[in-house]
Design a protein around this motif. Sequence first.
Motif, PDB file in Angstrom:
ATOM      1  N   TYR A 123       0.781  -1.226   0.000  1.00 51.75           N
ATOM      2  CA  TYR A 123       0.000   0.000   0.000  1.00 51.75           C
ATOM      3  C   TYR A 123       0.825   1.295   0.000  1.00 51.75           C
ATOM      4  O   TYR A 123       0.384   2.292  -0.589  1.00 51.75           O
ATOM      5  N   PRO A 124       2.020   1.339   0.610  1.00 47.95           N
ATOM      6  CA  PRO A 124       2.819   2.570   0.491  1.00 47.95           C
ATOM      7  C   PRO A 124       3.165   2.945  -0.946  1.00 47.95           C
ATOM      8  O   PRO A 124       3.427   4.123  -1.238  1.00 47.95           O
ATOM      9  N   LYS A 125       3.123   1.990  -1.853  1.00 46.38           N
ATOM     10  CA  LYS A 125       3.399   2.285  -3.266  1.00 46.38           C
ATOM     11  C   LYS A 125       2.357   3.227  -3.865  1.00 46.38           C
ATOM     12  O   LYS A 125       2.615   3.870  -4.889  1.00 46.38           O
ATOM     13  N   PHE A 126       1.194   3.320  -3.218  1.00 49.11           N
ATOM     14  CA  PHE A 126       0.110   4.167  -3.717  1.00 49.11           C
ATOM     15  C   PHE A 126      -0.090   5.418  -2.863  1.00 49.11           C
ATOM     16  O   PHE A 126      -1.061   6.149  -3.048  1.00 49.11           O
ATOM     17  N   GLY A 127       0.841   5.664  -1.928  1.00 49.96           N
ATOM     18  CA  GLY A 127       0.753   6.857  -1.099  1.00 49.96           C
ATOM     19  C   GLY A 127       0.085   6.653   0.242  1.00 49.96           C
ATOM     20  O   GLY A 127      -0.232   7.639   0.922  1.00 49.96           O
ATOM     21  N   PHE A 128      -0.139   5.404   0.650  1.00 51.36           N
ATOM     22  CA  PHE A 128      -0.736   5.134   1.954  1.00 51.36           C
ATOM     23  C   PHE A 128       0.328   5.093   3.043  1.00 51.36           C
ATOM     24  O   PHE A 128       1.445   4.610   2.810  1.00 51.36           O
ATOM     25  N   CYS A 129      -0.017   5.592   4.221  1.00 49.94           N
ATOM     26  CA  CYS A 129       0.896   5.630   5.358  1.00 49.94           C
ATOM     27  C   CYS A 129       0.321   4.799   6.506  1.00 49.94           C
ATOM     28  O   CYS A 129      -0.864   4.944   6.836  1.00 49.94           O
ATOM     29  N   PRO A 130       1.148   3.958   7.150  1.00 49.82           N
ATOM     30  CA  PRO A 130       0.649   3.196   8.303  1.00 49.82           C
ATOM     31  C   PRO A 130       0.436   4.118   9.494  1.00 49.82           C
ATOM     32  O   PRO A 130       1.219   5.041   9.735  1.00 49.82           O
ATOM     33  N   MET A 131      -0.639   3.882  10.237  1.00 47.96           N
ATOM     34  CA  MET A 131      -0.984   4.716  11.383  1.00 47.96           C
ATOM     35  C   MET A 131      -1.407   3.842  12.557  1.00 47.96           C
ATOM     36  O   MET A 131      -1.858   2.721  12.369  1.00 47.96           O
ATOM     37  N   GLY A 132      -1.274   4.398  13.757  1.00 44.63           N
ATOM     38  CA  GLY A 132      -1.752   3.710  14.948  1.00 44.63           C
ATOM     39  C   GLY A 132      -3.144   4.199  15.319  1.00 44.63           C
ATOM     40  O   GLY A 132      -3.592   5.262  14.875  1.00 44.63           O
ATOM     41  N   GLU A 133      -3.834   3.407  16.131  1.00 41.62           N
ATOM     42  CA  GLU A 133      -5.139   3.798  16.646  1.00 41.62           C
ATOM     43  C   GLU A 133      -5.107   3.736  18.171  1.00 41.62           C
ATOM     44  O   GLU A 133      -4.256   3.069  18.766  1.00 41.62           O
ATOM     45  N   TYR A 134      -6.048   4.434  18.788  1.00 39.20           N
ATOM     46  CA  TYR A 134      -6.121   4.467  20.240  1.00 39.20           C
ATOM     47  C   TYR A 134      -7.516   4.062  20.695  1.00 39.20           C
ATOM     48  O   TYR A 134      -8.514   4.510  20.130  1.00 39.20           O
TER      49      TYR A 134
END
Length: 291
Positions: A123-134
């Motif tokens: 997914y980073p190849k398409f501009g997505f960034c991994p994120m955390g949740e709370y």
Amino acid sequence: MPWKIEKAVRENPALRESFMDLAIKTFHLDFHNWHQNGFWGDRYIPYVMTDGKTVAANVSVNVIDMLWDGTKRRYIQLGTVMTAPEYRGQGFSRRLMETVLSDWRDCSDGIYLFANDSVLDFYPKFGFCPMGEYQVSVNVTPKKGNICRLDMSDPRDLQTLFSYYKKGNPHSRFAMVDNEGLLAFYCTGFLKENVYYLPEAGAVAVAEPNGDGFLCYDVFSDGQTELKGILETLAGAVNPQASKAMLGFAPKGSVGESAPLKEEDTTLFLLEGFVPLYKENRIMFPLLSRA
């Protein structure tokens, strides 16, 4: 016939059946009852790679309207990303992702998805960034109260759920709205035994036992009863030994304690333009909004 991208899957019996078959084989996910009961609406849009009969790969668009601190926003959640084993390595997922992003990037407030660990590099190849949740937890003292389980096979009880869903979750700062189809997917499926009606509190809640506490997926009410009172009545029915309620939504105000949400084999990815708004807030996407 060459492979092409098709978006009108729901209306095409052959493609619809092939799509459903691939979902069962890939994720053990069965859409048949959901479709037959009329819950598959216009908000769930599979983009499939097909030769006209067979679905070789899919990326589904889920149109998710959310209230963010009272302001309505339209988000696009991507899901059911899959390719049949015999068609992998041909670039089908890439072509589908490029088409989806071209169609929806400029007509939504954000695009996101939840990925398993096997595709974290894709997914980073398409501009997505991994994120955390709370996730927020609330200490509770279980109390006996007027509460009953709704029967999701009973049209009257199902209507009770929908009528309260329309009232919304007044305790959430980030709530999904106008999506009875996705709500029904959960509440007539694997959570069908976990829907509760609290008449005195004027609320319907979805909850299940979770370790030494319980998980409250969501609460729908007119807001006349405070959240903690609803949770403590729920605890009395769901898990009378509970000392803690885990919330499946981001509550308003300083309710309970917030901690990073840890989910096995699941990572949230946000498209780049959506990151700043999300990063400034320690929140989570409602569990019942995940498609």
